[in-house]
Write a protein that holds these residues in place. Structure first.
Motif, PDB file in Angstrom:
ATOM      1  N   LYS A  49      -8.455   5.794  -3.435  1.00 25.45           N
ATOM      2  CA  LYS A  49      -8.143   5.580  -2.019  1.00 25.45           C
ATOM      3  C   LYS A  49      -9.237   6.128  -1.099  1.00 25.45           C
ATOM      4  CE  LYS A  49      -3.857   6.204  -1.323  1.00 25.45           C
ATOM      5  NZ  LYS A  49      -2.536   6.843  -1.124  1.00 25.45           N
ATOM      6  N   ASN A  50      -9.852   7.239  -1.507  1.00 26.84           N
ATOM      7  CA  ASN A  50     -10.828   7.901  -0.646  1.00 26.84           C
ATOM      8  C   ASN A  50     -12.282   7.692  -1.067  1.00 26.84           C
ATOM      9  OD1 ASN A  50      -8.854   9.239   1.103  1.00 26.84           O
ATOM     10  ND2 ASN A  50      -8.347  10.455  -0.702  1.00 26.84           N
TER      11      ASN A  50
ATOM     12  N   ARG B  83     -12.181  -1.010   3.664  1.00 26.34           N
ATOM     13  CA  ARG B  83     -11.025  -0.854   4.553  1.00 26.34           C
ATOM     14  C   ARG B  83     -11.425  -1.037   6.019  1.00 26.34           C
ATOM     15  NH1 ARG B  83      -9.366   3.949   2.557  1.00 26.34           N
ATOM     16  NH2 ARG B  83      -8.338   2.860   0.815  1.00 26.34           N
TER      17      ARG B  83
ATOM     18  N   ASP C  82      -5.099   8.185  -7.981  1.00 28.89           N
ATOM     19  CA  ASP C  82      -4.746   7.384  -6.820  1.00 28.89           C
ATOM     20  C   ASP C  82      -5.530   7.828  -5.583  1.00 28.89           C
ATOM     21  OD1 ASP C  82      -2.858   5.193  -6.218  1.00 28.89           O
ATOM     22  OD2 ASP C  82      -2.067   6.576  -4.720  1.00 28.89           O
ATOM     23  N   GLU C  83      -5.605   9.120  -5.376  1.00 28.79           N
ATOM     24  CA  GLU C  83      -6.322   9.652  -4.216  1.00 28.79           C
ATOM     25  C   GLU C  83      -7.828   9.420  -4.334  1.00 28.79           C
ATOM     26  OE1 GLU C  83      -5.237  11.004  -1.311  1.00 28.79           O
ATOM     27  OE2 GLU C  83      -3.262  10.310  -1.984  1.00 28.79           O
TER      28      GLU C  83
ATOM     29  N   ARG D  33      -2.225  -3.929  -2.884  1.00 31.36           N
ATOM     30  CA  ARG D  33      -2.048  -3.564  -4.294  1.00 31.36           C
ATOM     31  C   ARG D  33      -1.228  -4.707  -4.900  1.00 31.36           C
ATOM     32  NH1 ARG D  33      -1.542   2.995  -4.609  1.00 31.36           N
ATOM     33  NH2 ARG D  33      -2.673   2.590  -6.549  1.00 31.36           N
TER      34      ARG D  33
ATOM     35  N   LEU E 249       0.811  -1.211   0.000  1.00 35.53           N
ATOM     36  CA  LEU E 249       0.000   0.000   0.000  1.00 35.53           C
ATOM     37  C   LEU E 249       0.845   1.261   0.000  1.00 35.53           C
ATOM     38  CD1 LEU E 249      -2.738  -1.064   2.574  1.00 35.53           C
ATOM     39  CD2 LEU E 249      -2.891  -1.090   0.063  1.00 35.53           C
TER      40      LEU E 249
ATOM     41  N   PHE F 176      -6.231  -1.225  -6.544  1.00 35.40           N
ATOM     42  CA  PHE F 176      -6.406  -1.593  -5.145  1.00 35.40           C
ATOM     43  C   PHE F 176      -7.281  -2.838  -5.104  1.00 35.40           C
ATOM     44  CE2 PHE F 176      -5.256   2.807  -4.716  1.00 35.40           C
ATOM     45  CZ  PHE F 176      -4.673   2.947  -3.471  1.00 35.40           C
TER      46      PHE F 176
END
Length: 253
Positions: free
Chosen positions: A41-42, A50, A37-38, A59, A23, A89
């Protein structure tokens, strides 16, 4: 003359990074990859998975040693700007029960203009369904025996997609998996299923994946390692070598 992989590559195969370590391994090189990417992730889906104790985040492509990524289709060749921009992810449920993965597919991965190539979608499903069931197999590895694909809707390029897979049956060295790729849901827009798949994976009796990479590429030992992975009898392999002038006939898929 082919040579054995360098020591760091061998070490990476024998002791790959942990799921948690993967990660932190990807470093975006530009604003676009950083933004993508952000976003993944969010995203609420990522946040929810998560927090679920039954799922482990990783990953997976970051476990491929850097020296070998150029030889890997989805972990190297098809990565970068306009393609698979950032390593996907993935969240794997305990015991290989299910898997969810989020990816971004760029504009240079098309068959028809603006539409992601169906072969790439099939490849992503093949890898995703395999990754889903491997923890449920005795030696945690297998090979694709059968893959059936049904395309439902065009997959637009330059978009986020979600792969969902579920292991439906395991019998010894065999695992049956089903799954699909859908659009990543956004506020006010429900996900749309793009392509569905079912697959059968079989674990070779002599499953020793790392042994393949510890042999000089193209050598007799390298071919023998592939043979052992595919569970083909040694006499058959020997006759293949004689038949093809010492080069062997190895089926990799």
């Amino acid at each position: 003359m082919a040579t054995a992989p360098a020591l760091p590559t061998i070490k990476g195969l024998i002791t790959p990074p942990s799921d948690a370590e993967t990660l932190a391994m990807f470093k975006p090189l530009d604003d676009m990859s950083r933004e993508v990417d952000e976003f993944i992730k969010n995203h609420p889906l990522a946040t929810a998975l998560r927090k679920n104790p039954d799922f482990t985040e990783s990953r997976p492509h970051m476990k491929i040693p850097e020296a070998l990524r150029s030889q890997n289709l989805t972990g190297g060749t098809l990565t970068g700007p306009g393609r698979i921009l950032v390593p996907p992810f993935a969240w794997s449920e305990k015991g290989g029960k299910s898997l969810v993965s989020i990816s971004y597919l760029g504009t240079d991965l098309c068959g028809h203009p603006g539409i992601i190539h169906g072969g790439l979608l099939a490849t992503i499903l093949d890898e995703g369904l395999a990754r889903c069931c491997f923890p449920a197999l005795p030696k945690k590895v297998g090979m694709t025996a059968n893959l059936n694909i049904n395309y439902r809707k065009p997959a637009h390029a330059g978009a986020f997609v979600v792969l969902r897979a579920k292991t439906v049956k395991v019998e010894g060295r065999k695992a049956w998996v089903e799954g699909y790729i859908e659009t990543l849901g956004t506020e006010g827009a429900e996900p749309v299923v793009l392509v569905e798949a079912t697959a059968l994976f079989i674990e070779p009796r002599q499953a020793a994946v790392s042994d393949i990479y510890l042999r000089p590429v193209g050598s007799f030992e390298h071919r023998k390692a592939w043979l052992m992975l595919e569970d083909r009898p040694w006499p058959e392999f020997t006759s293949d070598i004689n038949k093809f002038g010492g080069h062997g006939s190895i089926r990799l898929s």
